[in-house]
Design a protein around this motif. Structure first.
Motif, PDB file in Angstrom:
ATOM      1  N   HIS A 106       4.447  -5.235  -6.429  1.00 56.43           N
ATOM      2  CA  HIS A 106       3.022  -5.201  -6.108  1.00 56.43           C
ATOM      3  C   HIS A 106       2.375  -6.582  -6.145  1.00 56.43           C
ATOM      4  CE1 HIS A 106       2.710  -0.854  -5.814  1.00 56.43           C
ATOM      5  NE2 HIS A 106       3.483  -0.762  -6.876  1.00 56.43           N
TER       6      HIS A 106
ATOM      7  N   GLU B  25       2.329   1.787  -3.400  1.00 56.60           N
ATOM      8  CA  GLU B  25       1.302   2.330  -4.289  1.00 56.60           C
ATOM      9  C   GLU B  25       1.136   3.832  -4.071  1.00 56.60           C
ATOM     10  OE1 GLU B  25      -3.438   1.627  -5.325  1.00 56.60           O
ATOM     11  OE2 GLU B  25      -2.350   0.208  -4.051  1.00 56.60           O
ATOM     12  N   GLU B  26       1.129   4.242  -2.819  1.00 57.99           N
ATOM     13  CA  GLU B  26       0.986   5.674  -2.519  1.00 57.99           C
ATOM     14  C   GLU B  26       2.179   6.471  -3.018  1.00 57.99           C
ATOM     15  OE1 GLU B  26       0.409   5.629   1.681  1.00 57.99           O
ATOM     16  OE2 GLU B  26      -1.721   5.065   1.542  1.00 57.99           O
ATOM     17  N   LYS B  27       3.363   5.853  -3.011  1.00 59.00           N
ATOM     18  CA  LYS B  27       4.560   6.516  -3.515  1.00 59.00           C
ATOM     19  C   LYS B  27       4.650   6.466  -5.044  1.00 59.00           C
ATOM     20  CE  LYS B  27       7.809   5.841   0.359  1.00 59.00           C
ATOM     21  NZ  LYS B  27       8.467   7.162   0.352  1.00 59.00           N
TER      22      LYS B  27
ATOM     23  N   LYS C 159       0.837  -1.198   0.000  1.00 59.43           N
ATOM     24  CA  LYS C 159       0.000   0.000   0.000  1.00 59.43           C
ATOM     25  C   LYS C 159       0.872   1.249   0.000  1.00 59.43           C
ATOM     26  CE  LYS C 159      -3.689   2.365   2.519  1.00 59.43           C
ATOM     27  NZ  LYS C 159      -4.572   2.337   3.712  1.00 59.43           N
ATOM     28  N   GLY C 160       1.958   1.216   0.788  1.00 63.53           N
ATOM     29  CA  GLY C 160       2.878   2.349   0.815  1.00 63.53           C
ATOM     30  C   GLY C 160       3.568   2.565  -0.510  1.00 63.53           C
TER      31      GLY C 160
END
Length: 359
Positions: free
Chosen positions: A50, A18-20, A15-16
């Motif tokens: 991912h 993806e946010e980056k 998730k981190g």
């Protein structure tokens, strides 16, 4: 869960990423690697995308990696400088985070030189933030480490007497710990007596303990990869009124912090709970370090509980609470407990008494 691996941690990491907006992360730091993979070999690189998880290591660790990290595809690379970049090139990523506080310049240069157009991006605090919140199994292991540490201290304080050296105290402590099944020490044991107790990190020496000395003992153990940390200060033989006063101020400061700390407050705010008490009694200049620090796979890790700790404390982070007063030429007092931060306060993992004891 096998070893340090669980899917929740991988999910948070992805998730981190993806946010980056990053395709993968390269993990070299041994504690981070164990936390995310369960691998204890400490040599190699975890590559997490991912949708894939890889563990790249050399011949010495292939069998171990396959056993400890069954959820990872284990890849052999005996020449890391060439084979690791070649593997990363083969998995079709365009961007990858790296641990900028861990990898050295040579490794970074090798990666930059041999990666085919893959952009390397500093990881920042992503894994640190995930590691900060401890799960039930981690808290259980830290509690076990703390319990054995308290048994050891209870045994050793009964041995302390004038004529004994600081090193002899440390040796007795460490022998008890090892006989109790600990994997090792969290850090080099601190035993500081007399004037040396004003040294916050006064490692044990050949100094002889004398009647009227403060004796500060700060130590921790490792149990199943997790650390403990605690400090108690005693007085040997006879205590002066000045010594009693200093001890009472430190204890009052610690109790104020223990009663006021909770998740959501910043490390700065938690630090201030104790610091205000010490300053009110006129000892502010003699409390030069922070109130505490995070503890887990490492004995010093986030969060910061000090004047620089501007981030909110998270529920189920494990931290120390260790105010102190250190007066050169006289000595010092530190009292340190190990805590789990909760939304409504703290859970204290330290149960050994903290009232002033004259040995």
């Amino acid at each position: 869960m096998k070893g340090g691996f669980n899917t929740d941690r991988i999910g948070k990491l992805r998730k981190g990423l993806e946010e980056k907006g990053v395709d993968a992360v390269l993990i070299f730091e041994p504690h981070n690697m164990y936390y995310m993979t369960g691998f204890t070999g400490g040599e190699g690189c975890a590559v997490i995308t991912h949708d894939k998880t890889y563990l790249v290591t050399d011949f010495r660790y292939i069998e171990q990696a396959e056993n400890e990290s069954p959820n990872f595809e284990v890849v052999r690379a005996d020449n890391q400088a060439k084979e690791l970049p070649a593997f990363i090139n083969s998995i079709g990523i365009k961007t990858a985070c790296f641990e900028e506080e861990f990898i050295n310049y040579k490794l970074y240069s090798d990666l930059k030189e041999n990666l085919d157009g893959i952009e390397l991006i500093p990881l920042g605090d992503l894994i640190k933030d995930i590691r900060q919140v401890k799960d039930e199994g981690e808290i259980e292991r830290i509690s076990k480490a703390q319990s054995l540490a308290e048994e050891a201290l209870g045994y050793v304080k009964g041995l302390i007497r004038p004529g004994m050296t600081e090193k002899e105290v440390a040796i007795e402590l460490e022998m008890y710990i090892k006989k109790g099944g600990a994997a090792g020490l969290s850090f080099e044991t601190i035993v500081a007596s007399g004037w040396r107790s004003s040294l916050p990190h006064g490692r044990a020496t050949d100094k002889v303990i004398e009647d009227g000395d403060f004796v500060t003992i700060d130590f921790g153990i490792m149990w199943d990869w997790y650390c403990s940390d605690m400090t108690r200060t005693y007085i040997v033989g006879h205590a002066s009124e000045k010594q009693k006063d200093i001890y009472s101020v430190v204890l009052e400061a610690q109790m104020a912090a223990l009663e006021g700390m909770k998740a959501g407050m910043t490390g700065i705010e938690a630090d201030k709970l104790a610091r205000d008490v010490i300053e009110r009694y006129g000892f502010g200049e003699y409390f030069g370090h922070g109130l505490g620090h995070g503890v887990g796979l490492q004995v010093h890790e986030p969060p910061q509980v000090n004047k620089r700790g501007d981030k909110p404390l998270k529920e189920n982070s494990v931290v120390t609470c260790e105010p102190g007063i250190y007066i050169p030429g006289l000595g010092g007092v530190r009292i340190e407990d190990l805590l789990v931060v909760k939304n409504n306060g703290i859970l204290n993992l330290t149960h050994i008494d903290k009232k002033l004891e004259i040995l």
